[in-house]
Design a protein around this motif. Structure first.
Motif, PDB file in Angstrom:
ATOM      1  N   ILE A  46      46.569  26.053-105.619  1.00 26.80           N
ATOM      2  CA  ILE A  46      45.254  25.406-105.561  1.00 26.80           C
ATOM      3  C   ILE A  46      45.109  24.811-104.168  1.00 26.80           C
ATOM      4  O   ILE A  46      46.022  24.149-103.675  1.00 26.80           O
ATOM      5  CB  ILE A  46      45.113  24.295-106.622  1.00 26.80           C
ATOM      6  CG1 ILE A  46      45.303  24.861-108.039  1.00 26.80           C
ATOM      7  CG2 ILE A  46      43.755  23.602-106.502  1.00 26.80           C
ATOM      8  CD1 ILE A  46      45.334  23.808-109.141  1.00 26.80           C
ATOM      9  N   ILE A  71      38.899  23.746-103.354  1.00 29.51           N
ATOM     10  CA  ILE A  71      37.935  22.647-103.410  1.00 29.51           C
ATOM     11  C   ILE A  71      37.803  22.007-102.034  1.00 29.51           C
ATOM     12  O   ILE A  71      38.791  21.854-101.306  1.00 29.51           O
ATOM     13  CB  ILE A  71      38.339  21.589-104.481  1.00 29.51           C
ATOM     14  CG1 ILE A  71      37.244  20.517-104.637  1.00 29.51           C
ATOM     15  CG2 ILE A  71      39.691  20.941-104.176  1.00 29.51           C
ATOM     16  CD1 ILE A  71      37.445  19.584-105.831  1.00 29.51           C
ATOM     17  N   ASN A  77      39.805  13.397 -96.394  1.00 27.71           N
ATOM     18  CA  ASN A  77      40.503  13.093 -97.644  1.00 27.71           C
ATOM     19  C   ASN A  77      41.212  14.275 -98.295  1.00 27.71           C
ATOM     20  O   ASN A  77      41.514  14.213 -99.483  1.00 27.71           O
ATOM     21  CB  ASN A  77      39.509  12.484 -98.640  1.00 27.71           C
ATOM     22  CG  ASN A  77      38.411  13.464 -98.994  1.00 27.71           C
ATOM     23  OD1 ASN A  77      38.358  14.558 -98.464  1.00 27.71           O
ATOM     24  ND2 ASN A  77      37.545  13.074 -99.904  1.00 27.71           N
ATOM     25  N   ALA A  80      44.199  13.131-100.147  1.00 26.11           N
ATOM     26  CA  ALA A  80      43.899  12.324-101.335  1.00 26.11           C
ATOM     27  C   ALA A  80      43.406  13.210-102.473  1.00 26.11           C
ATOM     28  O   ALA A  80      43.774  13.018-103.633  1.00 26.11           O
ATOM     29  CB  ALA A  80      42.859  11.255-101.005  1.00 26.11           C
ATOM     30  N   VAL A  81      42.584  14.192-102.142  1.00 28.00           N
ATOM     31  CA  VAL A  81      42.093  15.121-103.160  1.00 28.00           C
ATOM     32  C   VAL A  81      43.278  15.906-103.738  1.00 28.00           C
ATOM     33  O   VAL A  81      43.413  16.054-104.959  1.00 28.00           O
ATOM     34  CB  VAL A  81      41.031  16.075-102.583  1.00 28.00           C
ATOM     35  CG1 VAL A  81      40.614  17.112-103.604  1.00 28.00           C
ATOM     36  CG2 VAL A  81      39.810  15.292-102.106  1.00 28.00           C
ATOM     37  N   SER A  83      46.276  14.896-103.883  1.00 29.48           N
ATOM     38  CA  SER A  83      47.033  13.951-104.729  1.00 29.48           C
ATOM     39  C   SER A  83      46.475  13.946-106.144  1.00 29.48           C
ATOM     40  O   SER A  83      47.225  13.990-107.123  1.00 29.48           O
ATOM     41  CB  SER A  83      46.927  12.522-104.181  1.00 29.48           C
ATOM     42  OG  SER A  83      47.345  12.447-102.855  1.00 29.48           O
ATOM     43  N   GLY A  84      45.148  13.896-106.235  1.00 29.81           N
ATOM     44  CA  GLY A  84      44.503  13.882-107.539  1.00 29.81           C
ATOM     45  C   GLY A  84      44.729  15.184-108.292  1.00 29.81           C
ATOM     46  O   GLY A  84      44.964  15.176-109.500  1.00 29.81           O
ATOM     47  N   ILE A  85      44.681  16.286-107.570  1.00 30.68           N
ATOM     48  CA  ILE A  85      44.904  17.601-108.202  1.00 30.68           C
ATOM     49  C   ILE A  85      46.329  17.687-108.739  1.00 30.68           C
ATOM     50  O   ILE A  85      46.560  18.048-109.895  1.00 30.68           O
ATOM     51  CB  ILE A  85      44.639  18.740-107.193  1.00 30.68           C
ATOM     52  CG1 ILE A  85      43.152  18.772-106.817  1.00 30.68           C
ATOM     53  CG2 ILE A  85      45.096  20.093-107.757  1.00 30.68           C
ATOM     54  CD1 ILE A  85      42.831  19.689-105.651  1.00 30.68           C
ATOM     55  N   ALA A  87      48.436  15.306-109.458  1.00 30.52           N
ATOM     56  CA  ALA A  87      48.654  14.382-110.571  1.00 30.52           C
ATOM     57  C   ALA A  87      47.916  14.848-111.824  1.00 30.52           C
ATOM     58  O   ALA A  87      48.448  14.760-112.936  1.00 30.52           O
ATOM     59  CB  ALA A  87      48.190  12.979-110.176  1.00 30.52           C
ATOM     60  N   GLY A  88      46.707  15.367-111.632  1.00 27.86           N
ATOM     61  CA  GLY A  88      45.901  15.826-112.763  1.00 27.86           C
ATOM     62  C   GLY A  88      46.527  17.014-113.475  1.00 27.86           C
ATOM     63  O   GLY A  88      46.583  17.067-114.708  1.00 27.86           O
ATOM     64  N   ILE A  89      47.025  17.958-112.680  1.00 24.99           N
ATOM     65  CA  ILE A  89      47.677  19.152-113.248  1.00 24.99           C
ATOM     66  C   ILE A  89      48.957  18.746-113.990  1.00 24.99           C
ATOM     67  O   ILE A  89      49.212  19.182-115.112  1.00 24.99           O
ATOM     68  CB  ILE A  89      48.030  20.146-112.093  1.00 24.99           C
ATOM     69  CG1 ILE A  89      46.750  20.759-111.523  1.00 24.99           C
ATOM     70  CG2 ILE A  89      49.026  21.188-112.523  1.00 24.99           C
ATOM     71  CD1 ILE A  89      46.238  21.946-112.288  1.00 24.99           C
ATOM     72  N   ILE A  91      49.959  15.832-115.303  1.00 22.39           N
ATOM     73  CA  ILE A  91      49.818  15.074-116.557  1.00 22.39           C
ATOM     74  C   ILE A  91      49.304  15.978-117.675  1.00 22.39           C
ATOM     75  O   ILE A  91      49.743  15.871-118.827  1.00 22.39           O
ATOM     76  CB  ILE A  91      48.919  13.823-116.383  1.00 22.39           C
ATOM     77  CG1 ILE A  91      48.931  12.941-117.639  1.00 22.39           C
ATOM     78  CG2 ILE A  91      47.475  14.172-116.063  1.00 22.39           C
ATOM     79  CD1 ILE A  91      50.203  12.189-117.839  1.00 22.39           C
ATOM     80  N   ARG A 128      53.492   8.473-101.285  1.00 22.72           N
ATOM     81  CA  ARG A 128      53.556   8.481-102.755  1.00 22.72           C
ATOM     82  C   ARG A 128      54.418   9.617-103.291  1.00 22.72           C
ATOM     83  O   ARG A 128      54.765   9.640-104.461  1.00 22.72           O
ATOM     84  CB  ARG A 128      52.139   8.594-103.340  1.00 22.72           C
ATOM     85  CG  ARG A 128      51.278   7.374-103.149  1.00 22.72           C
ATOM     86  CD  ARG A 128      49.976   7.486-103.932  1.00 22.72           C
ATOM     87  NE  ARG A 128      49.134   8.593-103.506  1.00 22.72           N
ATOM     88  CZ  ARG A 128      48.214   8.531-102.554  1.00 22.72           C
ATOM     89  NH1 ARG A 128      48.012   7.405-101.916  1.00 22.72           N
ATOM     90  NH2 ARG A 128      47.492   9.577-102.234  1.00 22.72           N
ATOM     91  N   HIS A 130      53.779  12.956-103.580  1.00 23.48           N
ATOM     92  CA  HIS A 130      53.185  14.055-104.357  1.00 23.48           C
ATOM     93  C   HIS A 130      53.860  15.373-103.990  1.00 23.48           C
ATOM     94  O   HIS A 130      54.236  15.592-102.833  1.00 23.48           O
ATOM     95  CB  HIS A 130      51.682  14.173-104.069  1.00 23.48           C
ATOM     96  CG  HIS A 130      50.896  12.999-104.552  1.00 23.48           C
ATOM     97  ND1 HIS A 130      50.546  12.832-105.873  1.00 23.48           N
ATOM     98  CD2 HIS A 130      50.409  11.919-103.896  1.00 23.48           C
ATOM     99  CE1 HIS A 130      49.860  11.709-106.003  1.00 23.48           C
ATOM    100  NE2 HIS A 130      49.776  11.135-104.825  1.00 23.48           N
TER     101      HIS A 130
ATOM    102  N   SER B  64      38.452   9.889-103.912  1.00 19.44           N
ATOM    103  CA  SER B  64      38.819  11.269-103.555  1.00 19.44           C
ATOM    104  C   SER B  64      39.844  11.830-104.535  1.00 19.44           C
ATOM    105  O   SER B  64      39.746  12.979-104.973  1.00 19.44           O
ATOM    106  CB  SER B  64      39.392  11.316-102.138  1.00 19.44           C
ATOM    107  OG  SER B  64      38.454  10.819-101.209  1.00 19.44           O
ATOM    108  N   ALA B  65      40.835  11.011-104.878  1.00 22.79           N
ATOM    109  CA  ALA B  65      41.852  11.456-105.838  1.00 22.79           C
ATOM    110  C   ALA B  65      41.222  11.622-107.223  1.00 22.79           C
ATOM    111  O   ALA B  65      41.595  12.537-107.972  1.00 22.79           O
ATOM    112  CB  ALA B  65      43.016  10.466-105.881  1.00 22.79           C
ATOM    113  N   THR B  72      40.507  19.067-111.990  1.00 24.12           N
ATOM    114  CA  THR B  72      41.509  19.828-112.752  1.00 24.12           C
ATOM    115  C   THR B  72      41.261  19.712-114.256  1.00 24.12           C
ATOM    116  O   THR B  72      41.973  20.325-115.054  1.00 24.12           O
ATOM    117  CB  THR B  72      42.949  19.341-112.466  1.00 24.12           C
ATOM    118  OG1 THR B  72      43.105  18.013-112.991  1.00 24.12           O
ATOM    119  CG2 THR B  72      43.273  19.368-110.988  1.00 24.12           C
ATOM    120  N   MET B 208      34.959  25.159-105.401  1.00 21.59           N
ATOM    121  CA  MET B 208      34.175  23.935-105.635  1.00 21.59           C
ATOM    122  C   MET B 208      33.890  23.255-104.303  1.00 21.59           C
ATOM    123  O   MET B 208      34.763  23.169-103.451  1.00 21.59           O
ATOM    124  CB  MET B 208      34.953  22.960-106.522  1.00 21.59           C
ATOM    125  CG  MET B 208      35.216  23.437-107.925  1.00 21.59           C
ATOM    126  SD  MET B 208      35.992  22.103-108.886  1.00 21.59           S
ATOM    127  CE  MET B 208      36.266  22.938-110.445  1.00 21.59           C
TER     128      MET B 208
END
Lengths: 308, 393
Positions: A46, A71, A77, A80-81, A83-85, A87-89, A91, A128, A130, B64-65, B72, B208
């Motif tokens: 990704i 994306i 950022n 940061a994006v 990081s969210g991906i 962490a999101g994947i 969890i 962090r 990631h 952003s995070a 996702t 996206m």
């Protein structure tokens, strides 16, 4: 032979994740780097990409050049994006909402998006821990907006916001050492690379992909448009950057430096500087200053790589 | 249904996020939001909530995070205040433009300068046109219920927009109130897991956040505008469902004592409890004042407001933000536009109050009522448009 070598790194080396039809300038080494690099990451990846050349050449609505989930959110950022991906994947895999598999999360940004406006977000994401790879495609200025200087623009270079003039010789500052900043975060893998040395680059992408935790790859991406060189010379100037020691190829695994390609004896920097329009105005004195700095930095890098 | 539980409203907000089974939280501490994110961190650390908690290095990275996590398919929550909301301002637009159902508890606080950690609506009003659904709350119970409802609204396939639950900093966030928590079972029934339309996943690669040339940008933004306008019907539906499931009634416009009153006050947030007190005190003296309290600010519930205001004579709009050179405060401007477009015969007054945590007592509100009742049109000392309650010159 070429394909065979590539097969060491990829499942399907002829499959393109960065497809043709994009709007990159002729001779762009940045899209070349990504095209090659993504073959190593493969389909289970990704991408979070910062605003910049690679974003703007690839995704005018309703089209896309990416055959990977991709994306773009903003300029500063990407980390940061990502990081969210990540962490999101993770969890959702833990909770059984999506199937478990090894997915590479890749953040991509230019030198401005990395060493200037995106530095804080990158530092945070590395700190962090990631599990992601950050690729800085460094063409040494804000090329997308018309060649403005960044903190990654080399000393002496002409850009539209560091123009030479009666009271100026161009960029007054030394190029920010981003890989060193990444190393200071004690992440498992940091490397420099250049698509002019594709197999060195691909091997590093592979290590970054396999690293557990953050990996940072700083890719010198020659920009014929911004550097004022002919569009068929990107690979050539990438080689010269490495052979003159201006941009050494090395990696730092768990804090241990290793020069992955030794260009010694270094060629004089004039070979790299001459022929580039952005350095055309430089006097012999300034070129001598650049040579001194390159010699100093190369020695420092050698010292690092000899430390055990 | 459990019994009332005395609890600080911030803690209750984090419990609401837990009851909503959020999967990703990215947050950066800022007063007065801190207790929400601290307690959520504790809930995650104790294993009471199975969520990714990303300790980002700024609010810009927080949002952003959140965008990354929400893309996702994870149910995503954050919270901020004041300067934090300004720092994430850029990404607020992107979250709504990318149609990601992030929910944020926005603990309203004044903006610097001068620096103030205390409550007002400068932060949310600066973000009012970011394309987020915006709910306002009056008390702790509403905060809890609104957070749960916000996810259901935001994630509805007909909506797919981020939603902000606004609660006043300190005057609501830090007070201890009796709160009823719905059972996890009931919340699960009300709010099933998020089923996203598109996600970032290798099995089905999507792009996206592409850019739009002039021939497409207008259409992209217009379709988003239709989505937020249409979201009102879904918001009503969700509030009705909530009322049915949990027995607490919610409307996008709440009213108090408007039947007999010709004069009506309007405000957003916790000040409405003070207005209600003023109304009760006036009633004891045989005077009638009404309250119209929009629970929903975006999309703006103009039709519903017209319905309750059409027979009224005078309306005073109270706002916790300086107009910043505008003719009036943002809520008043909205109301004025509504009055003109609907041909209402309604005398409007605008009052700025409660900036940077300044308290407003029911007595001051009663003074405003007396002033309005006895004069045709108020002219304020130095400004013909709006008055500033309690300001010293």
């Amino acid at each position: 032979m070429r394909m065979k070598s590539l097969e060491r790194y990829t499942d399907t080396p002829d499959f393109e994740y960065a497809t043709s039809g994009h709007r990159a300038c002729q001779g762009c080494a940045e899209i070349l780097a990504l095209r090659l690099g993504l073959k190593v990451f493969g389909k289970d990846s990704i991408i979070a990409m910062a605003t910049g050349c690679m974003e703007i050449i690839s995704t005018p609505l309703p089209t896309t050049s990416w055959r990977l989930p991709w994306i773009h959110v903003a300029f500063e950022n990407a980390a940061a994006v990502a990081s969210g991906i990540e962490a999101g994947i993770k969890i959702q895999m833990e909770k059984g909402k999506i199937a478990k598999k090894d997915i590479s999360v890749i953040a991509i940004a230019g030198d401005g998006g990395t060493s200037d406006i995106g530095l804080q977000a990158l530092s945070g994401a590395m700190e962090r821990g990631h599990d992601f790879t950050y690729i800085c495609v460094d063409n040494e200025a804000y090329m997308n907006t018309g060649i403005q200087r960044s903190s990654s623009t080399p000393f002496g270079a002409m850009t539209t916001t560091s123009p030479p003039g009666k009271k100026s010789f161009g960029q007054k500052t030394q190029k920010k050492n981003m890989p060193k900043i990444a190393v200071a975060h004690n992440i498992p893998y940091v490397a420099t690379a250049c698509p002019s040395y594709p197999f060195d680059f691909l091997a590093k992408i592979k290590k970054a992909k396999e690293a557990k935790g953050p990996a940072y790859i700083h890719v010198l991406s020659v920009c014929p448009t911004g550097w004022r060189i002919p569009s068929d010379q990107a690979i050539h100037y990438g080689r010269l950057a490495v052979r003159t020691g201006v941009f050494p190829l090395y990696e730092v695994e768990n804090g241990h430096y290793r020069i992955t390609y030794s260009p010694e004896p270094l060629r004089p920097v004039t070979e790299y500087i001459k022929g580039q329009g952005r350095f055309r105005h430089l006097t012999d004195d300034l070129i001598a200053q650049i040579q001194d700095q390159v010699n100093h930095d190369w020695q420092e890098l050698k010292n690092y790589s000899e430390m055990k | 249904m459990s019994a009332d539980k005395g609890m600080e409203v911030s803690i209750a907000a984090s419990v609401a996020a837990k009851l909503a089974r959020v999967e990703a939280v990215a947050a950066y501490p800022i007063t007065p939001q801190t207790h929400i994110v601290e307690h959520l961190a504790e809930i995650v650390a104790n294993g009471e909530l199975d969520a990714a908690y990303i300790n980002v290095e700024s609010e810009h990275s927080a949002m952003s995070a959140c965008v990354g996590a929400s893309a996702t398919g994870a149910r995503t929550f954050t919270s901020t205040s004041a300067q934090g909301m300004e720092l994430m301002h850029e990404i607020l637009f992107i979250a709504s433009g990318m149609r990601l159902p992030i929910v944020m508890a926005s603990v309203n606080r004044a903006l610097s300068s001068p620096l103030s950690i205390w409550g007002d609506h400068s932060d949310v009003m600066a973000a009012r046109d970011t394309g987020w659904i915006m709910l306002f709350t009056e008390n702790g119970q509403e905060v809890v219920d609104s957070i749960i409802m916000a996810f259901k609204i935001a994630e509805d396939r007909r909506v797919l927009l981020p939603a902000m639950v606004n609660l006043d900093g300190f005057s609501l966030s830090h007070v201890i109130e009796p709160i009823q928590f719905p059972s996890q079972e009931d919340v699960d029934r009300f709010l099933p897991p998020y089923a996203p339309l598109y996600t970032l996943h290798p099995d089905k690669p999507v792009t996206m956040g592409a850019y739009a040339m002039p021939e497409l940008y207008t259409e992209a933004k217009y379709s988003q505008e239709i989505a937020i306008r249409n979201s009102k019907a879904v918001i009503k539906e969700v509030m009705e469902q909530f009322s049915k499931d949990f027995g607490r009634k919610y409307n996008i416009v709440e009213t108090y004592n408007i039947e007999k009153a010709d004069t009506v006050f309007m405000a957003l947030g916790s000040i409405n409890e003070n207005i209600k007190t003023a109304i009760d005190l006036l009633k004891d003296n045989g005077k009638e004042l009404g309250l119209v309290a929009p629970r929903l600010f975006r999309p703006f519930p103009a039709d519903e407001l017209v319905e309750v205001l059409k027979t009224k004579k005078k309306l005073a709009v109270f706002e916790r933000v300086m107009p910043g050179g505008a003719m009036n405060g943002p809520l008043y401007n909205e109301i004025a536009s509504m009055v003109v477009q609907n041909g209402l015969d309604l005398q409007l007054e605008n009052y700025i109050f409660g900036l940077g945590g300044r308290d407003v007592e029911p007595e001051e509100l009663i003074d405003v009522f007396e002033q309005i009742s006895t004069s045709a049109k108020i002219t304020h000392a130095d400004n013909k448009n709006y008055g500033v309650i309690g300001v010293r010159s």
